[in-house]
Design a protein around this motif. Structure first.
Motif, short mmCIF file in Angstrom:
data_model
loop_
_atom_site.label_atom_id
_atom_site.label_comp_id
_atom_site.label_asym_id
_atom_site.label_seq_id
_atom_site.Cartn_x
_atom_site.Cartn_y
_atom_site.Cartn_z
N TRP A 1 0.79 -1.20 0.02
CA TRP A 1 -0.12 0.05 0.01
C TRP A 1 0.95 1.26 -0.10
O TRP A 1 0.46 2.15 -0.76
CB TRP A 1 -0.90 0.05 1.14
N ASP A 2 1.85 1.26 0.59
CA ASP A 2 2.86 2.47 0.60
C ASP A 2 3.31 2.82 -0.81
O ASP A 2 3.23 3.74 -0.97
CB ASP A 2 4.25 1.84 1.70
N TYR B 1 1.74 2.02 -3.46
CA TYR B 1 0.48 2.57 -4.07
C TYR B 1 0.30 4.06 -3.81
O TYR B 1 0.04 4.74 -4.57
CB TYR B 1 -0.66 1.61 -3.79
N TYR B 2 0.29 4.23 -2.51
CA TYR B 2 0.06 5.72 -2.02
C TYR B 2 1.03 6.85 -2.58
O TYR B 2 0.94 7.69 -2.88
CB TYR B 2 0.00 5.66 -0.52
N THR C 1 0.40 7.18 -6.41
CA THR C 1 -0.69 8.14 -6.71
C THR C 1 -0.60 9.62 -6.03
O THR C 1 -1.94 10.18 -6.07
CB THR C 1 -1.95 7.08 -6.02
N ALA D 1 -0.82 10.00 -2.78
CA ALA D 1 -1.73 10.20 -1.59
C ALA D 1 -0.85 10.37 -0.45
O ALA D 1 -1.45 11.05 0.48
CB ALA D 1 -2.76 8.90 -1.65
N GLN D 2 0.27 9.99 -0.20
CA GLN D 2 1.16 10.10 0.71
C GLN D 2 2.58 10.57 0.12
O GLN D 2 2.79 10.38 -1.00
CB GLN D 2 1.47 8.77 1.40
#
Length: 159
Positions: A109-110, A112-113, A116, A118-119
Motif C-alpha cells: 500500500w505504501d 501505491y500511495y 498516486t 496520496a502520501q
C-alpha cells in the motif's frame, strides 16, 4: 457445545453437527489517534538486500516477474504495465532504483500511495524512477488499465 443444525433440502432433512465457539475480537481499528495498533500481528520480513552480480537481462526478468506478482491487485496492474512500458529501456542505475522501490518497502500500500501521490514519498525512494512512476500513474492518455498485460509481448523481443 455440540448442537444439531436442521435444514430442509428437497423434501428431506439433513442433519449436520455444529460446534459453538467464541470469536476473537482482534481487528484493525483504523487511523484513530488513540489507536495503538497493538492488536495487529506483524510478519517479520528479511531486510532487502540488493542482488550483486546479476546481469541486466536477469535483473529485468526478475523485476518483470516481481512487478506482476504483487501483494495487491492494484499494484500488480500498475507495476506490470509500468514495467512493460519502461523496463527494457532502463539503465543499470534506474533498474537498481526500481528494484529497491518495489522490493524494500514491506507494505505494498505504501508503494501505491506514493505512486498516486496520496502520501509523500520518503527521501530514500525519491528519484527518476519514482517521478516516472508518478507520471505513469496519472494515466494522462486515459488508457484502460483493468488487468496486467499478457505475456505475449515478451516473445516479440526474441523473434
Amino acid at each position: 457445545m455440540l448442537g444439531v443444525l436442521v435444514r430442509r433440502v428437497v423434501n428431506r432433512v439433513v442433519l449436520r453437527p455444529t460446534v459453538a465457539c467464541s470469536v476473537s475480537a482482534r481487528s484493525y481499528k483504523g487511523e484513530a489517534s488513540d489507536d495503538s495498533r497493538g492488536d495487529l500481528i506483524g510478519t517479520p520480513l528479511p531486510p532487502w538486500i540488493e542482488k550483486d552480480g546479476e546481469t541486466m537481462d536477469i535483473k529485468r526478468r526478475r523485476l518483470l516477474f516481481q512487478s506482476r506478482k504483487r501483494g495487491m491487485l492494484e499494484n500488480c496492474i500498475l507495476l506490470s504495465l509500468f514495467a512493460k512500458k519502461y523496463l527494457n529501456t532502463m539503465s543499470e542505475t534506474q533498474l537498481r532504483q526500481y528494484d529497491r522501490l518495489i522490493n524494500e518497502p514491506t507494505n505494498d500500500w505504501d508503494i501505491y500511495y506514493w505512486a498516486t501521490e496520496a502520501q509523500p514519498v520518503p527521501n530514500v525512494y525519491e528519484g527518476e524512477i519514482m517521478d516516472l512512476l508518478k507520471e505513469f500513474t496519472k494515466n494522462r492518455d486515459q488508457e484502460q488499465r483493468l488487468d496486467a498485460p499478457n505475456l505475449e509481448y515478451l516473445d516479440k523481443g526474441s523473434q
